[in-house]
Each structure stands twice: as C-alpha cells, then as structure tokens.
Design a protein around this motif. Sequence first.
Motif, short mmCIF file in Angstrom:
data_model
loop_
_atom_site.label_atom_id
_atom_site.label_comp_id
_atom_site.label_asym_id
_atom_site.label_seq_id
_atom_site.Cartn_x
_atom_site.Cartn_y
_atom_site.Cartn_z
N GLY A 43 23.47 -17.66 34.91
CA GLY A 43 24.22 -18.77 34.70
C GLY A 43 23.83 -19.55 33.60
O GLY A 43 24.71 -20.21 33.00
N VAL A 44 22.41 -19.69 33.14
CA VAL A 44 22.18 -20.08 32.04
C VAL A 44 22.92 -19.87 30.63
O VAL A 44 23.41 -20.51 29.91
N ILE A 45 23.14 -18.21 30.68
CA ILE A 45 23.85 -17.53 29.60
C ILE A 45 25.34 -18.07 29.57
O ILE A 45 25.82 -18.70 28.70
N ILE A 46 26.04 -18.31 30.79
CA ILE A 46 27.25 -18.85 30.77
C ILE A 46 27.41 -20.17 30.31
O ILE A 46 28.28 -20.52 29.86
N LEU A 47 26.49 -21.21 30.82
CA LEU A 47 26.49 -22.39 30.35
C LEU A 47 26.09 -22.57 28.93
O LEU A 47 26.94 -23.31 28.37
N LEU A 48 25.51 -21.48 28.41
CA LEU A 48 25.33 -21.94 26.79
C LEU A 48 26.42 -21.17 25.98
O LEU A 48 26.37 -21.56 24.91
N THR A 49 27.19 -20.13 26.54
CA THR A 49 28.07 -19.48 25.84
C THR A 49 28.91 -20.41 24.89
O THR A 49 29.13 -19.90 23.61
N PRO A 50 29.44 -21.62 25.27
CA PRO A 50 30.64 -22.31 24.51
C PRO A 50 29.58 -22.47 23.17
O PRO A 50 30.00 -22.60 21.94
N ILE A 51 28.30 -23.13 23.24
CA ILE A 51 27.54 -23.34 22.51
C ILE A 51 27.02 -22.42 21.14
O ILE A 51 27.10 -22.51 20.14
N LEU A 52 26.97 -21.20 21.92
CA LEU A 52 26.38 -19.97 20.99
C LEU A 52 27.55 -19.85 20.32
O LEU A 52 27.41 -19.26 18.87
N ILE A 53 28.73 -19.36 20.66
CA ILE A 53 30.01 -19.17 20.04
C ILE A 53 30.23 -19.95 18.84
O ILE A 53 30.35 -19.62 17.64
N ARG A 54 29.86 -21.48 19.21
CA ARG A 54 30.30 -22.42 18.13
C ARG A 54 29.15 -22.35 17.15
O ARG A 54 29.48 -22.37 15.64
N THR A 55 27.91 -21.99 17.53
CA THR A 55 26.91 -21.78 16.32
C THR A 55 27.14 -20.78 15.61
O THR A 55 26.97 -20.73 14.36
N TRP A 56 27.60 -19.54 16.11
CA TRP A 56 27.73 -18.38 15.52
C TRP A 56 28.91 -18.67 14.53
O TRP A 56 28.62 -18.05 13.36
N ARG A 57 29.99 -19.26 14.63
CA ARG A 57 30.96 -19.49 13.84
C ARG A 57 30.60 -20.13 12.69
O ARG A 57 30.84 -19.93 11.56
N GLU A 58 29.91 -21.39 12.97
CA GLU A 58 29.38 -22.06 11.94
C GLU A 58 28.21 -21.36 10.80
O GLU A 58 28.46 -21.37 9.77
N PHE A 59 27.60 -20.40 11.82
CA PHE A 59 26.73 -19.70 10.63
C PHE A 59 27.60 -18.77 9.91
O PHE A 59 27.00 -18.59 8.71
N LYS A 60 28.53 -18.06 10.40
CA LYS A 60 29.33 -17.03 9.74
C LYS A 60 30.02 -17.84 8.30
O LYS A 60 30.10 -17.28 7.25
N ARG A 61 30.34 -19.22 8.80
CA ARG A 61 31.30 -19.96 7.57
C ARG A 61 30.14 -20.01 6.54
O ARG A 61 30.43 -20.17 5.41
N LYS A 62 28.82 -20.40 6.95
CA LYS A 62 27.87 -20.87 6.03
C LYS A 62 27.65 -19.69 5.31
O LYS A 62 27.10 -19.69 3.80
N ALA A 63 27.56 -18.42 5.69
CA ALA A 63 27.24 -17.19 5.22
C ALA A 63 28.00 -16.64 4.00
O ALA A 63 27.57 -16.12 3.01
N HIS A 64 29.38 -17.13 4.22
CA HIS A 64 30.35 -16.68 3.55
C HIS A 64 30.62 -17.50 2.16
O HIS A 64 30.36 -18.58 2.27
#
Lengths: 343, 292
Positions: A322-343
């Motif tokens: 349940g916690v993982i499902i709750l956090l998924t949208p935030i984790l995806i967003r953070t991941w996208r931001e991280f990829k954008r910063k890395a490039h």
Amino acid sequence: MRHRDFAAFIWPSALAMLLFIALPIVSVAVQSLYIEHDQVLVTAENCGPFGCTEETRVDTAATAAKRIEEPLGRFNGLGTYTNRAHLAINEVSAILSDNRGFGDVVARVMNLPFYKALSFTLLYTFLVTPLAMIFGFAIALGVNRLSRSLKGVVIFISLLPYIVTPLLGSLILYWMINADGVIGATLQFIFNDPDLSLKASPTLTWITLIVYGTWHMAPFAFVVFYAGLQTLPKDTLESAMIDGANRWERIRYVVMPHLTPLATFVGLVLLMDNFRVFEPIIGFSAEAHATSLSWLIYNDLTGQVNQMYGSAAATSILTMLGVIILLTPILIRTWREFKRKAH
Amino acid sequence: MSEKIGYSRPVAIGSMLILGIWLVLAAFPFIWTVWGSFKVEADFFSRESFWNAITGPATQRQTGGSFTLDGYRGAWVEREFYLAAWNTVIVTVCVTTISLFFGTLGGYALSRSTRNYTFWILIAALVFRAMPHITLVSGYLLPFFEMNIWGHLPTAIIVLVAINQPFTLWMLHSFFKSIPKDLDESAMVDGCTRFQAFRLAIMPVMWPGVITTGLFSFLLAYNDFSVTALLLNQTNQTMVPKINSFLGTIQTEGSIMFAVAATVSATVPLFILVMFFQRQIVSGLTAGAVKG
C-alpha cells in the motif's frame, strides 16, 4: 567525492538501515509464508467402570518442543494471504456471486477484518490530509496578519497539538469526550440527549478520529505554509500590480505558483504519516468501530494466548505494498526530474 | 505586504475568527488536563457537571484542599513511574546522540557526492521513511526472541536509531547542501584530508542544522509507541507504553487519575522544549520543503 571517501562516511548509517529496515522487510516476507504449528494432539483410551472412551487432548510438551525446534512454524505458502483475516478470496467471491445489490456487497465486505481496516485507513488518509492542509493554510493566513509581538506566542500555542505524543494527545481528548468529560457533557447538553456518546456509533467514532487527525496534523501544514508566505516574491507581486493584475489574478498567478511546491511537500509528508494511523485507535479505545492496518498488526503481535507472527507479517507485507502504491506517483516524478538533470 | 496582496475587511475578520477558534482548540485540552490532574476522579470525570472539574468540591471533601497531588503520588511513587521516566531519558539521549553521529557523516557524504548512487540511497531512504514502524516491528520480534536480545534497552535504542536514519539523512543532507562546497574544497587544497575538512571546516558552521535535526530525533524517540511497547519488557518500559499499561490494568478508584497525572508529567517536558527551541522546530519543519 571518491567512492572510498563516500563509503567511509556513509557506512554506519547504511549498515543501520540495512540491518534494521531492509533485513526486517525480508524477515517479514519470510514469516508471512509460515503459520503457527498446530497443537500436537494425542488420543488416549480412558477406561473406567462404565467402559472405555477415547479422549483427545493437547500434548503441551510436544507442542512446545515443536515450537522451539521450528520457531517459524510450518510452511503455508500464500495461504495466510488468502484466508479470511486477510484478502479473504473465498469470502469475497462468495459475496460477489450471491448478493442483493451494491449496498449489500459493501456492507458484507466491510465485515471482513482486513477490508474494514483498509477502508478506514484510506478514508482517514484521504480526508485528514486535505483537511489539515486547508486548516493549516487558513491559520497561516491569519498568523501572517498578526503583529510581530503576538506571532511568537501564537506559533507556540499552534505547535502544541503537533508536538504532543500521539498516544497521549489522543488520551487527553478521549478523557474530554467521555460522557463524564467536559466536551462529552457539553455535546449532550447542546443536543439535549443524555445518552449521546461519541463512542457508541461507528460513524461518530470515525468522525472523532478524523477530527483528532486534523487537529494533530494542521500545525505542520501551518508552519510550512507560513514560512512560504514569508518568502513571497515582492518584486513579482509589485510588477503584477503595475501591470494591472487584480487581487484574484495576483493570488492565482503569483502566490499560488509560489506555494505549489510547498503544498506537494506537505501533502507527501501527511500522506506518509496518516497512512500509519495507529495510536489514536488505542488512545480513543476505538477498535470496536474503527481499525487500521497498523492496528491489525499490533493486535496480532499482542495476542492474549499466542502471538500470530504469520498473520501480522502478511498484513505488514500488504501494508508495505500500500505504501509503495501511495508513493508511486511521487517516485516517478522524482525519477523524471533526476533524468532531466542528469542529461 | 499582506495588506497589499489581498486585504479586505471580511477576509481579515474571517481569518482572525478562524485563528481565534484554532487557538482555543489547540490550547484548551492541555490547560484543562493540567488543571484537572490536580483533582480527584469524582471531579475530573464528574457525572453531575463539568464545573466540578474547575471548582473541585469532591477534592475538597476527600482531601481537604482544592488541589491534590494524589494522582502524581500514585503514579510516581506507588506505580514507580520514575523508572519509566529514567528509561525514557536513557533511550532519548542515546538515540539522539547516535542518530546525529551516523546522520552527520552520511548526510555530508550524500550532499557532496554527485554520483548516481546518492540519488538511489535518498530514494530508498524516502521509501523507508514511509514504512509504518509497526510493519518493521513485526519483522524484529521473532529474530529478537531467537537471539535472546528482546526486551533490553540497547535493542530498542539501535532499532529507533535505524528507524530515525532515513529522516535524519534527508534533513542533514539538505542542511549540508546549503553550505558552499568551496569551504571544504579549499580546506582540502590547504592539505586537509576529507575527514579533517569535514570536522574542521564544515562542522563548526553546521551546529544550527545539527541542533534542529537533533530535536526531531529526540521527538521521534520520545513520542514512539509502537517500537517501545513491543520491544521492551516490563522493567525496561519507557513512559508512553507505561501510561498505556496503566489503562489496561484493573480500574480501581483513582487509578485513572494516575494515568492523567502521568500523561501531564510526560507532556510538560515537550512544552518546555517547544518554548526554548521554537525557532529551530519551525526551521526544521520547513527544511525539507525549501529544498523541494
């Protein structure tokens, strides 16, 4: 920073998290696949003056020996997950195949312990989070208008409900809403009903817990929003005024964009904290009408006769999902931001 | 400023009204309970009128004065609440110190390394931070029983330190980020090792961040119920589970007042803490937000 330096600095912290957070998660996963040993039964023939009877009794010594030998219990696969106390696959499919309309399905599913706890946990999380944010924002707007000398005292008082130990805070309120307490007596007087009790009905219990949650969490939202209001971009506001923006447009295009990242942060922290709601249920003795996922685990672990590790572990794994499902949208967003910063 | 962005009389009156109601809601329960803890049960839980809790006629009759210390005497002397208070002191002091020690080292490393794995460690910490504590406790119990380390204070301390780490790392990481890298890099150019740069150049300017983070570590350890209630045995209990056990035992006349008095005793230190460290608590709550 070199890898070696990084490792030298991080290892105490990483080791602590590995041993006492990551490993317990593995341990929970393993335990959830096992179930307590059955009691060892022995049958003895009991012969008396009126003939012989067969008697079955529990061999306590053998049961205890078995428990010591294999403390985990016997392997049960996913049996614990599907039994009546958890996902209740059989019961739910029986309800779905034979029911009298939607209302009946909801009422009967809500009688199953896991779904009862899940629905309260979700309702609590998704009501208390926005309510605490709205109240927190309203308080922040009010405090922002106060003179400097008053602010300190007001912030001090506002922090109290947040800083108080959750169990003790709920006990304090519980004693007050008691029929013999000040709030309980006042409510009885207002509604002119001497039998009115906030503990008697499920609906009133749920409302009490949600009010408590909002009371407890609003100060956190207040402090963050208040800090945000202190750093409003003055120049942008002034130039918006010069450009002829009216009050609503200034709030809509300057203040709100400035506060959005803060609101995301507050929402995230509140979601995480509210999802683990547990102490208020103990403090308000609300378990007859409202249970949460955390409370189910606690209840299994503090069983009067035997602690049900398998059952508690299965609920824990479901809660973690349940916690993982709750956090998924935030984790995806953070991941996208991280990829954008890395490039 | 605030006048310019949205001043209007109805809004101003409305927000003052909300603020006024909020202040009563926030303060009244505590004032009421502190006052009531000096009364006897027949007054604090009066069947006739709640005015009795304020004036205290039954307290007058039973003890001869309008205030009584019976609740406190019962809790602290008779039921040995001082043992629980002492355990709480040990647990909170140890947890705060060890958490800060591990956390400053880790947080510094995370703030200075630019590699990918820092991102993954921070994300893992975020997920760990979100795990309800009781789910982890259900993983500890059986192994701890098997290893015979259940019930002792050091066990609870190290568990609380670990549970604290994700939060501590995030907070100290954001505090370290706000200190310019030039500071430690120039120290290293001058011949310091990485650790010397950390200890001699960075730590002296980090104290505000460390104190703020320490406050929150303290609060987590002090307010915890799920870990201390399930991992400590009867003699090692801290205050919060002890109060809960007051409620579970057979109710004799006045024993509920022991719980009320103990609750007040456990809550007042928090008030004093807020009084002295209000600024740090406010800055700590917003630290994560500012970093975004």
